[in-house]
Write a protein that holds these residues in place. Structure first.
Motif, PDB file in Angstrom:
ATOM      1  N   ILE A  39       0.841  -1.111   0.076  1.00  0.00           N
ATOM      2  CA  ILE A  39      -0.132   0.082   0.074  1.00  0.00           C
ATOM      3  C   ILE A  39       0.939   1.266   0.093  1.00  0.00           C
ATOM      4  CG2 ILE A  39      -1.685   1.382   1.403  1.00  0.00           C
ATOM      5  CD1 ILE A  39      -2.679  -1.636   2.200  1.00  0.00           C
ATOM      6  N   ASP A  40       1.923   1.125   0.436  1.00  0.00           N
ATOM      7  CA  ASP A  40       3.042   2.282   0.376  1.00  0.00           C
ATOM      8  C   ASP A  40       3.315   2.650  -0.824  1.00  0.00           C
ATOM      9  OD1 ASP A  40       5.231   3.879   0.661  1.00  0.00           O
ATOM     10  OD2 ASP A  40       6.225   2.542   2.335  1.00  0.00           O
ATOM     11  N   PRO A  41       2.977   3.793  -1.229  1.00  0.00           N
ATOM     12  CA  PRO A  41       3.179   4.305  -2.801  1.00  0.00           C
ATOM     13  C   PRO A  41       4.675   4.201  -3.095  1.00  0.00           C
ATOM     14  CG  PRO A  41       1.931   5.889  -1.610  1.00  0.00           C
ATOM     15  CD  PRO A  41       2.402   5.080  -0.327  1.00  0.00           C
ATOM     16  N   SER A  42       5.819   4.109  -2.114  1.00  0.00           N
ATOM     17  CA  SER A  42       7.221   4.252  -2.393  1.00  0.00           C
ATOM     18  C   SER A  42       7.444   2.782  -2.932  1.00  0.00           C
ATOM     19  CB  SER A  42       7.892   4.644  -1.491  1.00  0.00           C
ATOM     20  OG  SER A  42       7.933   3.742  -0.258  1.00  0.00           O
ATOM     21  N   MET A  43       6.533   1.793  -2.540  1.00  0.00           N
ATOM     22  CA  MET A  43       7.032   0.328  -3.008  1.00  0.00           C
ATOM     23  C   MET A  43       5.952  -0.179  -4.076  1.00  0.00           C
ATOM     24  SD  MET A  43       7.618  -0.817   0.903  1.00  0.00           S
ATOM     25  CE  MET A  43       8.311  -2.453   0.500  1.00  0.00           C
ATOM     26  N   TRP A  52       8.862  13.624  -2.401  1.00  0.00           N
ATOM     27  CA  TRP A  52       9.766  13.198  -3.732  1.00  0.00           C
ATOM     28  C   TRP A  52      11.324  12.929  -3.607  1.00  0.00           C
ATOM     29  CZ3 TRP A  52       7.399  16.827  -8.309  1.00  0.00           C
ATOM     30  CH2 TRP A  52       6.279  16.792  -8.338  1.00  0.00           C
ATOM     31  N   LEU A  53      11.803  13.598  -2.518  1.00  0.00           N
ATOM     32  CA  LEU A  53      13.228  13.335  -2.346  1.00  0.00           C
ATOM     33  C   LEU A  53      13.142  12.098  -1.762  1.00  0.00           C
ATOM     34  CD1 LEU A  53      14.533  16.948  -1.011  1.00  0.00           C
ATOM     35  CD2 LEU A  53      15.027  15.793  -3.160  1.00  0.00           C
ATOM     36  N   TYR A  54      12.411  11.785  -0.864  1.00  0.00           N
ATOM     37  CA  TYR A  54      12.393  10.473  -0.218  1.00  0.00           C
ATOM     38  C   TYR A  54      12.153   9.254  -1.185  1.00  0.00           C
ATOM     39  CZ  TYR A  54      10.729   6.483   2.523  1.00  0.00           C
ATOM     40  OH  TYR A  54      10.456   5.201   3.029  1.00  0.00           O
ATOM     41  N   PRO A  95      18.689   6.832  -3.074  1.00  0.00           N
ATOM     42  CA  PRO A  95      18.814   5.464  -3.367  1.00  0.00           C
ATOM     43  C   PRO A  95      18.430   4.617  -2.251  1.00  0.00           C
ATOM     44  CG  PRO A  95      20.537   7.455  -3.726  1.00  0.00           C
ATOM     45  CD  PRO A  95      19.457   7.814  -3.155  1.00  0.00           C
ATOM     46  N   SER A  96      18.351   4.967  -1.120  1.00  0.00           N
ATOM     47  CA  SER A  96      18.053   3.994   0.018  1.00  0.00           C
ATOM     48  C   SER A  96      16.484   3.753  -0.064  1.00  0.00           C
ATOM     49  CB  SER A  96      18.339   4.639   1.528  1.00  0.00           C
ATOM     50  OG  SER A  96      17.606   5.866   1.378  1.00  0.00           O
ATOM     51  N   THR A  97      15.925   4.355  -0.717  1.00  0.00           N
ATOM     52  CA  THR A  97      14.530   3.942  -0.702  1.00  0.00           C
ATOM     53  C   THR A  97      14.203   2.923  -1.896  1.00  0.00           C
ATOM     54  OG1 THR A  97      13.595   6.224  -0.211  1.00  0.00           O
ATOM     55  CG2 THR A  97      12.149   4.603  -1.484  1.00  0.00           C
ATOM     56  N   ALA A  98      14.984   3.149  -2.908  1.00  0.00           N
ATOM     57  CA  ALA A  98      15.102   2.145  -4.020  1.00  0.00           C
ATOM     58  C   ALA A  98      13.825   1.601  -4.626  1.00  0.00           C
ATOM     59  CB  ALA A  98      15.662   0.681  -3.511  1.00  0.00           C
ATOM     60  N   ALA A  99      13.038   2.838  -5.043  1.00  0.00           N
ATOM     61  CA  ALA A  99      11.904   2.794  -5.550  1.00  0.00           C
ATOM     62  C   ALA A  99      11.893   2.270  -6.968  1.00  0.00           C
ATOM     63  CB  ALA A  99      10.974   4.232  -5.549  1.00  0.00           C
ATOM     64  N   GLU A 100      11.262   1.278  -7.531  1.00  0.00           N
ATOM     65  CA  GLU A 100      11.422   0.589  -8.896  1.00  0.00           C
ATOM     66  C   GLU A 100      11.158   1.674  -9.842  1.00  0.00           C
ATOM     67  OE1 GLU A 100       9.774  -3.371 -11.049  1.00  0.00           O
ATOM     68  OE2 GLU A 100       9.758  -3.263  -9.036  1.00  0.00           O
ATOM     69  N   PRO A 127       4.509  10.357  -5.765  1.00  0.00           N
ATOM     70  CA  PRO A 127       3.548  10.360  -4.783  1.00  0.00           C
ATOM     71  C   PRO A 127       3.831  11.427  -3.619  1.00  0.00           C
ATOM     72  CG  PRO A 127       5.347   8.898  -4.293  1.00  0.00           C
ATOM     73  CD  PRO A 127       5.802   9.606  -5.400  1.00  0.00           C
ATOM     74  N   VAL A 128       2.769  11.862  -2.968  1.00  0.00           N
ATOM     75  CA  VAL A 128       2.791  12.754  -1.845  1.00  0.00           C
ATOM     76  C   VAL A 128       2.994  11.701  -0.709  1.00  0.00           C
ATOM     77  CG1 VAL A 128       1.952  14.741  -0.710  1.00  0.00           C
ATOM     78  CG2 VAL A 128       1.973  14.774  -3.034  1.00  0.00           C
ATOM     79  N   LEU A 129       3.503  11.793   0.306  1.00  0.00           N
ATOM     80  CA  LEU A 129       3.686  10.786   1.426  1.00  0.00           C
ATOM     81  C   LEU A 129       3.634  11.552   2.691  1.00  0.00           C
ATOM     82  CD1 LEU A 129       6.948   9.022  -0.122  1.00  0.00           C
ATOM     83  CD2 LEU A 129       4.642   8.077  -0.171  1.00  0.00           C
ATOM     84  N   PRO A 130       2.756  10.615   3.637  1.00  0.00           N
ATOM     85  CA  PRO A 130       2.574  11.191   5.072  1.00  0.00           C
ATOM     86  C   PRO A 130       3.805  10.721   5.898  1.00  0.00           C
ATOM     87  CG  PRO A 130       1.619   8.909   4.720  1.00  0.00           C
ATOM     88  CD  PRO A 130       2.033   9.492   3.470  1.00  0.00           C
TER      89      PRO A 130
END
Length: 526
Positions: free
Chosen positions: A43-47, A116-118, A122-127, A183-186
């Motif tokens: 559910i996490d938009p970064s994943m 967006w920076l999150y 590189p540590s987030t490694a969003a596909e 994404p805009v993330l909480p």
């Protein structure tokens, strides 16, 4: 099998227990039951990566830009408006709404920048981080660990105004920013609860709905978000996303009116579904095609390439050899709003024979054996065998087909070690350039090694044209070179999107080339 079916039926009983016969009024407790084609792992938009995860994302989150449900064009979301700035229109200034997360925390321009920076980190490694990395100036270096976040082209002008500096003029940037890779993330909740933040008791979102409950395996239930800025247009009280992996069970539940929307149709039910008014089919933002190796001693002659392309009855292929309602085509780019695809070379056996003779191979005499490669897949095999038969029967040539395991197949394509190879493309966004830029000289996707200054110049020119009609004319000319003048590839068909939803019962749902269906405005018909 009996145990599995019983388990699924028990899930159905639990989920449908609150589903009363007949639809409730729009102003009371209106629920939508949707069966998704894949399980939602994140559910996490970064994943997220899949179409099913995107379907849930559209309910729970909203970026600066969202999608028009009819055209799939960008329309205001968290940003109420925007305009281009800078000497070359390379800056987009977004004006944000004064709104909040579902827990009441304000969403500001700083929230967007941090999100967006999150995502790019590189540590987030969003596909899918490669999309914003390409679009935003300085983002690629930051994304690959060679740059600093302060050099990324994001600037907070004031609490509700944000400047995004692009890596070029890029007239279709707004289309891209609607993608879930922006994404805009909480982050305030993500930092507090870590990996558990997407559990219902901790969840915070900014979309039309919030997470109510999930078992993590079989369903997700979302309920209306009273903090959503456009809640007056949210007519559903709940959406129940189901993951019933027994296709026959989900199809039968739909026919029994216990599911409102199937996001796919089982292959063995297509013939039956075609007879139902609830069957919704449309060309999708995806295609199937063959690539020519432009360095091959025989295939470098465009007369040969055209002869091969014009001797395939693609309509017969999709009518008689395909389970799904795909769309035969001589064009490459799908028909996007405002864009008419260039017409390629149509099926014409006599013209194909003539071209082959002009190339020095009358009735196929002297033509060397050629090989089609495809990655291991039953559908790819069926298509390759059909095309082999067409070429041997219509042109009198000898064709070999080779089934190759995926990683080896990719290596052969990328190293230009093939003659003809199958390929497919699913668009990242609804714009012709997303298809055509693959064939620019030096592109990592240009496995056939096509090289044309005229073509390259047209694509580069399209990046700086503001007028949509002028830009589409330039891109149409580029496509014409690709599929007609030079026959660099053989387009075969557009994939179709297939859904089951009764539009006599629901309004606000539309077929579109992206197969993306926002929930704002969706409601039962009275």
């Amino acid at each position: 099998m009996k145990k599995k079916l019983l388990s699924l039926l028990m899930i159905g009983l639990c989920v449908f227990g609150t589903y009363a016969a007949g639809k409730k009024s729009v102003n009371s407790n209106t629920e939508l039951f949707v069966n998704l084609s894949q399980k939602v792992n994140f559910i996490d938009p970064s994943m997220i990566t899949s179409t099913s995860e995107h379907a849930v994302y559209l309910a729970l989150f909203e970026g600066l830009v969202t999608y028009d449900p009819e055209t799939c064009k960008p329309r205001p979301g968290l940003a109420k408006s925007w305009e281009r700035r800078g000497e070359k229109n390379e800056i987009i200034r977004f004006h944000l709404r004064k709104t909040t997360w579902s827990d009441g925390t304000p969403i500001t321009a700083e929230t967007v920048v941090e999100s967006w920076l999150y995502y790019l980190s590189p540590s987030t490694a969003a596909e899918y981080s490669y999309i914003p990395a390409w679009l935003i100036k300085g983002a690629a270096d930051f994304n690959n660990g060679q740059g600093d976040e302060k050099d990324v082209g994001l600037k907070v002008v004031d609490p509700y105004t944000l400047d995004v500096r692009l890596s070029g003029e890029i007239p279709f940037a707004e289309n891209l920013i609607a993608h879930f890779s922006f994404p805009v993330l909480p982050l305030h909740v993500m930092k507090r609860y870590g990996e558990f933040w997407t559990r219902p008791q901790f969840f915070v979102g900014n979309g039309p709905f919030v997470l109510e409950q999930t078992d993590g395996k079989n369903y997700i239930t979302v309920t209306r978000n009273d903090k959503y800025w456009n809640k007056k247009k949210v007519f559903l009280s709940k959406i129940n996303f189901l993951f019933i992996d027994d296709d026959n069970l989900s199809y039968n539940l739909f026919k029994e009116n216990k599911i409102d929307w199937l996001t796919f149709v089982p292959a063995d039910k297509i013939k039956e579904a075609r007879l139902l008014k609830s069957y919704q089919v449309a060309p999708e933002n995806a295609n199937y095609y063959y690539i020519f190796n432009m360095n091959d001693s025989v295939l470098k002659d465009k007369r040969v390439r055209k002869a091969l392309a014009q001797s395939i009855d693609k309509q017969k292929l999709v009518d008689d050899y395909q389970s799904f309602d795909n769309y035969a085509t001589d064009s490459f780019v799908p028909s996007f709003p405002g864009y008419t695809p260039a017409e390629g070379n149509p099926f014409n056996v006599e013209e194909a024979k003539k071209l082959l003779a002009e190339a020095g191979y009358p009735e196929g005499k002297g033509f060397p054996e050629i090989t089609i490669i495809y990655n291991t897949n039953e559908n790819h095999r069926i298509i390759a065998e059909f095309i082999k038969e067409q070429w041997e029967e219509n042109l009198g040539i000898v064709v070999k087909i080779k089934d190759i395991q995926w990683s080896s197949f990719l290596n052969l394509r990328q190293s230009n070690s093939f003659q003809i190879a199958r390929a497919g493309w699913v668009g990242d966004y609804a714009d012709p350039v997303n298809y055509l830029e693959m064939f620019v000289s030096g592109s990592p996707m240009n496995d056939g090694r096509y090289n044309s200054k005229e073509y390259d110049d047209l694509i580069m020119k399209s990046y700086s044209i503001e007028n949509p009609e002028e830009r589409n004319a330039v891109l149409q000319r580029a496509e014409e070179i690709l599929v007609k003048d030079e026959q660099v590839i053989i387009p075969i068909y557009y994939y179709s999107s297939t859904n089951m939803i009764d539009l006599d019962k629901w309004e606000g749902w539309y077929t579109n080339v992206c197969d993306i269906h926002p929930y704002v405005g969706l409601k039962p018909k009275n």
